[in-house]
Design a protein around this motif. Structure first.
Motif, PDB file in Angstrom:
ATOM      1  N   VAL A 101       0.833  -1.195   0.000  1.00 27.91           N
ATOM      2  CA  VAL A 101       0.000   0.000   0.000  1.00 27.91           C
ATOM      3  C   VAL A 101       0.865   1.241   0.000  1.00 27.91           C
ATOM      4  CG1 VAL A 101      -2.040  -0.925   1.093  1.00 27.91           C
ATOM      5  CG2 VAL A 101      -0.141  -0.103   2.485  1.00 27.91           C
ATOM      6  N   ARG A 102       0.289   2.318  -0.494  1.00 30.35           N
ATOM      7  CA  ARG A 102       1.086   3.536  -0.633  1.00 30.35           C
ATOM      8  C   ARG A 102       0.712   4.628   0.339  1.00 30.35           C
ATOM      9  NH1 ARG A 102       0.102   0.994  -5.969  1.00 30.35           N
ATOM     10  NH2 ARG A 102       2.164   0.950  -6.911  1.00 30.35           N
ATOM     11  N   ASP A 103      -0.489   4.574   0.820  1.00 29.35           N
ATOM     12  CA  ASP A 103      -0.800   5.604   1.809  1.00 29.35           C
ATOM     13  C   ASP A 103      -1.960   5.162   2.678  1.00 29.35           C
ATOM     14  OD1 ASP A 103      -3.285   6.442   0.962  1.00 29.35           O
ATOM     15  OD2 ASP A 103      -2.500   7.987  -0.348  1.00 29.35           O
ATOM     16  N   VAL A 141       4.662  26.613   0.004  1.00 25.95           N
ATOM     17  CA  VAL A 141       5.251  26.744  -1.333  1.00 25.95           C
ATOM     18  C   VAL A 141       4.459  27.755  -2.131  1.00 25.95           C
ATOM     19  CG1 VAL A 141       5.744  25.542  -3.484  1.00 25.95           C
ATOM     20  CG2 VAL A 141       6.036  24.362  -1.300  1.00 25.95           C
ATOM     21  N   MET A 149       0.765  27.269  -1.228  1.00 25.69           N
ATOM     22  CA  MET A 149       0.228  25.992  -0.784  1.00 25.69           C
ATOM     23  C   MET A 149       0.856  25.636   0.546  1.00 25.69           C
ATOM     24  SD  MET A 149      -1.539  23.205  -1.441  1.00 25.69           S
ATOM     25  CE  MET A 149      -1.817  23.074  -3.193  1.00 25.69           C
ATOM     26  N   ILE A 153       2.639  17.281   6.791  1.00 27.12           N
ATOM     27  CA  ILE A 153       2.700  15.829   6.863  1.00 27.12           C
ATOM     28  C   ILE A 153       2.650  15.420   8.327  1.00 27.12           C
ATOM     29  CG2 ILE A 153       4.065  13.772   6.328  1.00 27.12           C
ATOM     30  CD1 ILE A 153       5.366  15.305   4.085  1.00 27.12           C
ATOM     31  N   VAL A 159      -1.569  13.460   4.901  1.00 22.82           N
ATOM     32  CA  VAL A 159      -1.049  14.730   4.402  1.00 22.82           C
ATOM     33  C   VAL A 159      -2.205  15.704   4.299  1.00 22.82           C
ATOM     34  CG1 VAL A 159      -0.016  15.890   2.439  1.00 22.82           C
ATOM     35  CG2 VAL A 159       0.783  13.620   3.101  1.00 22.82           C
ATOM     36  N   HIS A 161      -3.356  19.561   3.056  1.00 18.27           N
ATOM     37  CA  HIS A 161      -2.871  20.691   2.267  1.00 18.27           C
ATOM     38  C   HIS A 161      -3.998  21.647   1.991  1.00 18.27           C
ATOM     39  CE1 HIS A 161      -4.474  17.878  -0.747  1.00 18.27           C
ATOM     40  NE2 HIS A 161      -4.844  18.978  -1.366  1.00 18.27           N
TER      41      HIS A 161
ATOM     42  N   LYS B 136       5.747  21.710  -9.038  1.00 19.40           N
ATOM     43  CA  LYS B 136       6.103  22.966  -8.414  1.00 19.40           C
ATOM     44  C   LYS B 136       7.118  22.695  -7.300  1.00 19.40           C
ATOM     45  CE  LYS B 136       4.852  27.298  -8.524  1.00 19.40           C
ATOM     46  NZ  LYS B 136       4.392  28.088  -9.663  1.00 19.40           N
ATOM     47  N   TYR B 137       6.900  21.605  -6.632  1.00 20.25           N
ATOM     48  CA  TYR B 137       7.744  21.328  -5.483  1.00 20.25           C
ATOM     49  C   TYR B 137       7.627  19.849  -5.130  1.00 20.25           C
ATOM     50  CZ  TYR B 137       9.626  21.648  -0.745  1.00 20.25           C
ATOM     51  OH  TYR B 137      10.372  21.473   0.394  1.00 20.25           O
ATOM     52  N   ARG B 139       9.104  16.709  -2.403  1.00 17.24           N
ATOM     53  CA  ARG B 139       9.822  16.550  -1.157  1.00 17.24           C
ATOM     54  C   ARG B 139       9.643  15.148  -0.590  1.00 17.24           C
ATOM     55  NH1 ARG B 139      13.177  19.787   2.445  1.00 17.24           N
ATOM     56  NH2 ARG B 139      13.501  18.215   4.058  1.00 17.24           N
ATOM     57  N   VAL B 141      10.019  13.054   2.889  1.00 14.97           N
ATOM     58  CA  VAL B 141      10.164  13.241   4.331  1.00 14.97           C
ATOM     59  C   VAL B 141      10.151  11.877   5.008  1.00 14.97           C
ATOM     60  CG1 VAL B 141       9.128  14.216   6.408  1.00 14.97           C
ATOM     61  CG2 VAL B 141       9.011  15.462   4.250  1.00 14.97           C
ATOM     62  N   MET B 149       7.609   9.701   3.166  1.00 14.62           N
ATOM     63  CA  MET B 149       6.459  10.256   2.472  1.00 14.62           C
ATOM     64  C   MET B 149       6.970  11.094   1.311  1.00 14.62           C
ATOM     65  SD  MET B 149       3.145  10.877   2.380  1.00 14.62           S
ATOM     66  CE  MET B 149       2.428  10.595   3.994  1.00 14.62           C
ATOM     67  N   VAL B 151       5.878  13.864  -1.333  1.00 15.04           N
ATOM     68  CA  VAL B 151       4.836  14.855  -1.586  1.00 15.04           C
ATOM     69  C   VAL B 151       5.198  15.637  -2.834  1.00 15.04           C
ATOM     70  CG1 VAL B 151       3.667  16.893  -0.743  1.00 15.04           C
ATOM     71  CG2 VAL B 151       4.297  15.102   0.840  1.00 15.04           C
ATOM     72  N   ILE B 153       3.774  18.868  -5.141  1.00 16.45           N
ATOM     73  CA  ILE B 153       2.807  19.943  -5.351  1.00 16.45           C
ATOM     74  C   ILE B 153       2.843  20.320  -6.828  1.00 16.45           C
ATOM     75  CG2 ILE B 153       2.132  22.277  -4.718  1.00 16.45           C
ATOM     76  CD1 ILE B 153       3.523  21.895  -2.091  1.00 16.45           C
ATOM     77  N   MET B 154       1.687  20.351  -7.449  1.00 17.40           N
ATOM     78  CA  MET B 154       1.625  20.697  -8.868  1.00 17.40           C
ATOM     79  C   MET B 154       1.161  22.134  -9.023  1.00 17.40           C
ATOM     80  SD  MET B 154       2.451  17.673  -9.618  1.00 17.40           S
ATOM     81  CE  MET B 154       2.433  17.668 -11.401  1.00 17.40           C
ATOM     82  N   THR B 158      -2.934  20.953  -7.090  1.00 21.22           N
ATOM     83  CA  THR B 158      -3.213  19.670  -6.467  1.00 21.22           C
ATOM     84  C   THR B 158      -1.962  19.162  -5.777  1.00 21.22           C
ATOM     85  OG1 THR B 158      -2.740  18.617  -8.572  1.00 21.22           O
ATOM     86  CG2 THR B 158      -5.043  18.939  -8.019  1.00 21.22           C
ATOM     87  N   VAL B 159      -2.165  18.332  -4.799  1.00 19.25           N
ATOM     88  CA  VAL B 159      -1.048  17.762  -4.051  1.00 19.25           C
ATOM     89  C   VAL B 159      -1.146  16.249  -4.132  1.00 19.25           C
ATOM     90  CG1 VAL B 159      -0.031  17.483  -1.776  1.00 19.25           C
ATOM     91  CG2 VAL B 159      -0.945  19.698  -2.469  1.00 19.25           C
ATOM     92  N   HIS B 161       0.515  12.604  -2.819  1.00 22.18           N
ATOM     93  CA  HIS B 161       1.434  12.078  -1.816  1.00 22.18           C
ATOM     94  C   HIS B 161       1.295  10.577  -1.743  1.00 22.18           C
ATOM     95  CE1 HIS B 161      -2.379  12.540   0.374  1.00 22.18           C
ATOM     96  NE2 HIS B 161      -1.986  11.449   0.999  1.00 22.18           N
ATOM     97  N   ARG B 162       2.365   9.947  -1.340  1.00 25.22           N
ATOM     98  CA  ARG B 162       2.283   8.522  -1.064  1.00 25.22           C
ATOM     99  C   ARG B 162       3.420   8.110  -0.143  1.00 25.22           C
ATOM    100  NH1 ARG B 162       4.550   5.232  -5.969  1.00 25.22           N
ATOM    101  NH2 ARG B 162       4.694   3.877  -4.152  1.00 25.22           N
ATOM    102  N   ILE B 163       3.153   7.014   0.537  1.00 25.74           N
ATOM    103  CA  ILE B 163       4.169   6.473   1.428  1.00 25.74           C
ATOM    104  C   ILE B 163       5.014   5.493   0.637  1.00 25.74           C
ATOM    105  CG2 ILE B 163       4.546   5.022   3.445  1.00 25.74           C
ATOM    106  CD1 ILE B 163       1.940   6.155   4.570  1.00 25.74           C
TER     107      ILE B 163
END
Lengths: 348, 348
Positions: A101-103, A141, A149, A153, A159, A161, B136-137, B139, B141, B149, B151, B153-154, B158-159, B161-163
């Motif tokens: 799983v991813r999240d 950001v 934005m 986390i 997450v 945002h 856009k960014y 990261r 973590v 994680m 993350v 940011i577009m 929209t954001v 994320h995934r583990i």
DNA sequence: GTTTAGCACTCAATACCCACGAGTGCTAAC
DNA sequence: GTTAGCACTCGTGGGTATTGAGTGCTAAAC
């Protein structure tokens, strides 16, 4: 409040049969199907008693009996025995929880699917509560000249945002400074523990960037209050339409109109967070008039020992409690464990 | 393919009436309600013609006529005139789009709510497509000893994320290095434009951190493929149950079972992205057998001129097309504008 | 040639009736 | 205390008659 053994046998027979067939059950049926060694007439006498005591009722004179809410309650409290999962079901659960799983959302979703699939009722899953988890990383950001934005986390693997407006004078560097301050002050803190003193500290730290401070404060404040309105997982509504009690469209409509109100469901589930074990709410025990012909089975799952959310099943009062309770209990454990491994033993 | 004026008048009358009442409409009704200056007998003759031409049909001999799919098509293409919004509706829309919003999801959701509220059918909104927006960014973590994680940011606000699992040797500094490289290389690039050459560059850059490179690559690759499975907004299903065509539970079930398959709906909507204006799909024109008694009205919204997503309404073929088309068109414009301001004129 | 009035015909929907049967409560016998 | 027997209730399902909306056709009127 207990009754004699024979009455219990009869009540158990009535409820078992009614759960299976959705038809009012008569004395003959019981005598035939459940060999209790007594004649229909005797059963009728006992049934008259049970009715007087409020455990069963008659839809109309010439019909059999159906359990009342009180009857179900007695059943759940004293008569019901767990119905173990079949090996296939065990297998299905095991496979689901051992996929990559991813999240956190994915785990939640998978739990919900299992829940509705195994029980054949509607499933609800409340995602882990934000308040109890602590900040891991925060970042602002710049998106446009007046938008930024904010991303946070949490150690619970979620997450958060949102886009915020910023005064047009602010540079990327400003945002980085703020990010740094927020990180330094908030890392490891939980939402709930952000007290005024801490806010003051941050304020002080940011004093040199006075022009943006209000923004930052507002933002914090807002995050604090707004988070609980999180989305709930809801699935398997279709299952519930297969139940004969929802064969008329009016019933379906009232139910669906309730299910569309996420916040209501959230509250129903959230009420339960923290309670030990599996809670069964029958009919009007759910404090919601339009759900009076439904029951809920709810349990709380945990993360690092703290209760953080709950999962539940919604079906007609004529629900297969034995099965559902087992499933809910089992999935609660699995979910807790899955979250634990997903988020590492990164405890503190 | 055009027909003479009188036939058109009659067809229009039939469709208008049927849309309003859901009852097969007979020659008398038309003569009475729609003063066309001709007698029922004449209308009957014309109706026989229209039936032969395939524009209307008869459920059974002694009933009135109902429009066929072809009839609706002719109506939508030639006869229908826009139905302007009432001032109250305008007001509602205006208010909705001028509330403060925090993220793209909220705008999407609000649009969906308006859509279902104004049309009284089911509403679907496909969120902005990831592929066309640029990073856009980014990261990474650290969450736990073996989890991190990611993350992203577009610029579309929209954001994602995934583990991800990480080898246990990796330190926070490693992750920061990777983050820095990814940022440097990907900022401003769109998902779609990430070509092999770029991936190679990143690979080269990360060569010194060889032990984590596979992780990073897998991660990239995965993000690329997995994003389109985004969640769709779906609301107002309840509305659709108020339609007389869904008074029987079987119909409701087949429809709901379809609506539960998000991916299917996504495809239906995504098919439309890029098309100009409002598209109306009637009955079997939706390529989906079980929806043959439904129609969809879909339009694409844009961000910075590029089509990025679409919104749609689903209802019975007997749908108030005039109204729905107007609403969809209007909300598409509003949504485009709202996204534009939300994400700033941060163009490049 | 087109339009319309008149009329016989069709057929779904509705109402009604009646028989059936599942189930009960009561009584009296075991 | 238990059970057999019986009269009674009442919802269900099937069959039949009635109704009424709507049609197609024909012949007359325009």
């Amino acid at each position: 409040m207990r009754m004699d053994a024979r009455k219990q046998d009869i009540l158990l027979a009535i409820i078992t049969d009614y759960i299976a067939t959705a038809e009012p059950v008569g004395s003959r049926t019981i005598a035939r199907k459940y060999r209790l060694g007594i004649s229909p007439a005797t059963i009728r006498n006992e049934m008259a008693d049970l009715e007087e005591m409020g455990y069963i009722e008659q839809p109309h004179t010439s019909a059999g009996r159906i359990p009342s809410e009180l009857g179900y309650r007695y059943y759940v409290d004293y008569l019901m025995k767990r119905q173990e999962l079949t090996p296939e079901e065990e297998e299905l659960i095991h496979k689901s929880y051992h996929q990559k799983v991813r999240d956190v959302g994915e785990v939640i979703q998978r739990t919900g699917q299992l829940l509705s699939q195994l029980t054949q009722y509607a499933a609800m899953v409340l995602p882990p509560k934000m308040g109890a988890s602590s900040f891991k990383y925060i970042r602002l950001v710049q998106l446009g000249p007046e938008q930024a934005m904010l991303v946070a986390i949490m150690d619970s693997g979620t997450v958060h945002h949102r886009i915020i407006d910023i005064p047009s004078g602010i540079t990327s560097e400003d945002l980085e400074t703020i990010s740094a301050v927020l990180n330094a002050k908030l890392q490891g803190r939980t939402m709930d523990s952000i007290k005024l003193t801490l806010v003051k500290e941050i304020y002080f730290e940011l004093a040199k960037h006075k022009h943006i401070i209000e923004l930052a404060m507002e933002l914090l404040q807002d995050s604090l209050t707004r988070q609980p309105v999180d989305r709930i997982y809801l699935g398997g509504i279709l299952n519930i339409l297969n139940q004969p009690e929802f064969h008329n469209v009016e019933k379906v409509k009232t139910l669906l109109s309730l299910l569309e109100q996420e916040s209501l469901l959230c509250n129903l589930l959230a009420d339960n967070v923290g309670r030990e074990g599996v809670t069964v709410r029958i009919g009007r025990e759910i404090r919601c008039r339009q759900m009076s012909n439904c029951s809920m089975v709810v349990a709380t799952y945990r993360l690092k020992g703290r209760p953080v959310g709950s999962i539940g099943v919604l079906g007609p009062t004529r629900m297969d409690y034995a099965k559902v309770v087992t499933v809910v209990e089992c999935l609660t454990k699995n979910l807790s464990r899955a979250l634990e491994t997903l988020l590492g033993s990164g405890d503190k």
